[in-house]
Design an enzyme around this catalytic site. Structure first.
Site: not given
Length: 676
Positions: A553, A566
């Site tokens: 990401s 996350y």
């Protein structure tokens, strides 16, 4: 009045029953009158299955259409056996109109025979008679005057002349056994031809069943009985990577495994080494199985490590033997050797591995060798199995017409012969990646927590020749291993792994619990580690290189608000890419990552609550989140699952064969996430 629809219906009925013929084997024809638009008069035409088609799925587009008068006129210019191959090109001058499909080498067999309807099939029972040492005498005993014997002759114009003469000389005959090859039957109507075909096949099968001796493959061999199901599947999965690497020495292959009773019983009997060494006989068989298989000469209980060592030795010898076979028969005009690796590998107590350029080819090769076992059983039951001479096999395997057919095949897609495992692939980014890889020619294993969704996603990509769905919780080493075992048993091995499974909880530091932290790290950091570890073992053992992709990401480098768990686990994944790129490079395994921006549309993560929470963080409605993300990028574009899939395809394609340890941003340009 004969119609193509009538022929297609007959063909589909005959071709859909494996007792009658094998996949893409045999051909059927029908003759009838049609109006010639040039003369306005009726002309006799023949509709016949074209080259490369399959009877079971034949459609009108698969029929070649020829003028019977012009086809039979070719007998006056036939130059003889030495120049027989020229007759295939001559068929083009007999076509009616645009001619439909390309005429096959068997066209003369249909056109020269004085019968309205002709079937040429490859039934196991018929080939058993055709390959028996005393096949001619057996033909007379079993069928009397209703079926004639035609000695072995390579398919072509002369064989058509032979069969036409046989029919003319035997008015009571409804068909013939083609030595070493198959059967041909005929009739005045489509119904009669089909009935004659079925009668011949059933009569041969009944005779073998009633008159064959028990144990045609010899008594059981001590230690060669089938292992129990769980044990043999475990051993097959353990052997599969080694075998695929060996079978792909010359060219990457996809594999197929079967542990059918037919195969296991054959390998448990004393005569299997002799019979396997004789090879197959029917041209359709050995074109797909090669002249003979590689057979492990060890009992079922041999340790995996010992079996692997022996298989490596046997493979080396197989390659030498195949090269010698080629050298014995090749001439200056022969096509170059196509590869010396086996297409069939037989493992006593375990089963059969088969290989081909794609899954369908590998599976069909397996079916053909199963047919060959059935043929051997029938021939040995009544007589002695006596396939055609090795030189004749070579003449067909390296036939210029076969080479021309291979050259006409479409260029392989970018990921052809590659096997890909994608985690979290039943939805969102993972599903888009699986879809793209399948479209590019890969075989795909869709792994997901939800088995039903995984199977549905796989079914949407095509048959099990294209994709399968498996259940896998990536936090469980046992479930990951089970998924990889399923992959190597379904497709032979593994080439490409995508660590995509993930989830996200959008919380600030003070609201993030220890359970939140552990959950996200277990799924993405630990899960990626476990998947990469289990996959790397297969990739290394195969010796074919490979790719591991991490869907990380932009958050792995960008400090966004309220998602510490996350973003931290994504940073963990990002560094795994660098570490594994260094460690696995010596094995030819490339490891790369992709850093997407928020992918809202189609995302399982966003639809599961993450989207609403991120929207709240940024002060927009959830349905505006994708637009919000797009507006903050340099390009002003929303990132979609397909954009990430495109990056996977490029990273694992041939154009980036020298790229490893790289992270590719797929974020439409987020300056704060630029890599430094």
């Amino acid at each position: 009045m004969t119609t193509p629809a009538e022929l297609i219906a007959r063909s589909n009925r005959l071709g859909s029953d494996p007792r009658n013929t094998n996949f893409a084997g045999g051909n059927t024809s029908a003759k009838g009158l049609a109006l010639d638009p040039v003369t306005g008069e009726n002309v006799e035409l023949m509709w016949v299955k074209g080259s490369g088609g399959d009877l079971g799925t034949l459609t009108e587009a698969g029929l070649a259409i020829l003028r019977v008068d012009r086809l039979r006129a070719l007998t006056s210019v036939y130059p003889g056996l030495d120049r027989e191959d020229e007759m295939v090109a001559a068929f083009d001058h007999t076509l009616f109109g645009k001619g439909g499909a390309t005429p096959s080498i068997d066209t003369a067999m249909h056109g020269l025979v004085e019968a309205a309807h002709v079937d040429h099939l490859h039934p196991d029972s018929g080939i058993a008679i055709a390959t028996a040492a005393d096949g001619e005498a057996l033909t007379a005993t079993i069928f009397g005057s209703k079926v004639a014997w035609v000695p072995w002759r390579r398919p072509g114009f002369q064989l058509g002349l032979d069969i036409a003469a046989i029919k003319a000389e035997n008015p009571d005959a409804i068909g013939c056994i083609l030595g070493g090859h198959g059967v041909t039957t005929w009739g005045d109507t489509s119904e009669e031809a089909e009935a004659n075909s079925l009668w011949l096949i059933d009569t041969a099968a009944s005779f073998i069943e009633l008159n064959g001796r028990p144990e045609p493959f010899g008594p059981a061999l001590d230690g060669y009985a089938a292992l129990d199901k769980k044990e043999r599947l475990a051993k097959a999965a353990a052997l599969a990577p080694t075998l695929r690497g060996l079978a792909s020495t010359d060219k990457a292959q996809v594999g197929h495994f079967t542990d059918s009773e037919v195969v296991l019983d054959f390998l448990a009997r004393s005569e299997h080494p002799r019979l396997a060494g004789l090879g197959t006989s029917c041209p359709d068989h050995f074109l797909r199985t090669k002249v003979k298989p590689l057979v492990l000469d060890m009992p079922a209980g041999a340790p995996v490590e010992d079996a692997i060592a022996r298989l490596r030795d046997l493979h080396a010898q197989y390659r030498l033997d195949y090269q010698a076979y080629y050298d014995r028969h090749a001439t200056v005009d022969s096509p170059a050797i196509r590869g010396a690796d086996p297409a069939i590998v037989l493992i006593p107590g375990v089963g059969m591995f088969s290989y081909g350029v794609n899954k369908q080819t590998a599976r069909v090769s397996s079916d053909f060798y199963t047919n060959a076992i059935n043929v051997m059983r029938g021939a040995e039951s009544l007589s002695t199995y006596a396939p055609i001479e090795e030189s004749e096999k070579f003449n067909i395997e390296y036939w210029s017409l076969e080479e021309a057919k291979l050259q006409r095949m479409a260029k392989p897609k970018s990921h052809a012969s590659r096997v890909a495992l994608v985690t979290g692939a039943a939805s969102g980014i993972g599903k888009a990646i699986a879809t793209r890889l399948a479209a590019d020619g890969a075989c795909v294993i869709i792994a997901d927590l939800d088995l039903e969704k995984a199977r549905d996603a796989a079914a949407a990509l095509g048959s099990t020749d294209v994709a399968i769905g498996v259940q896998a919780n990536v936090t469980s080493a046992a479930e990951i291993q089970a998924a990889i075992d399923a992959a190597v048993l379904a497709f032979g091995g593994l080439d490409l792994v995508v660590n995509n499974a993930g989830l996200s909880l959008s919380k600030p530091l003070l609201e993030t619990t220890e359970g939140d932290w552990d959950l996200q790290h277990n799924v993405m950091a630990k899960g990626s580690f476990l998947v990469s570890k289990a996959s790397a073992k297969v990739l290394i053992e195969q010796g074919m290189g490979g790719d591991i992709i991490y869907i990380s990401s932009k958050n792995s480098v960008f400090a966004g608000p309220n998602n510490i768990a996350y973003s931290a686990t994504k940073a963990d994944q990002a560094h795994q890419v660098r570490l594994l790129a260094v460690e696995l490079g010596e094995h030819g395994v490339k490891v790369n990552g992709i850093n997407p921006d928020g992918v809202v549309r189609g995302s399982g993560i966003f639809s599961g609550g993450w989207g609403a929470k991120r929207a709240a963080v940024y002060g927009v409605s959830e349905d505006e989140l994708g637009t919000y993300y797009a507006k903050r990028t340099i390009l002003g574009r929303e990132v979609l699952p397909e954009n990430v899939a495109n990056a996977v395809a490029v990273l694992t394609g041939a154009d980036l064969s020298h790229t490893t340890g790289l992270h590719i941003p797929v974020d439409a340009g987020v300056a704060a996430a630029f890599l430094r």
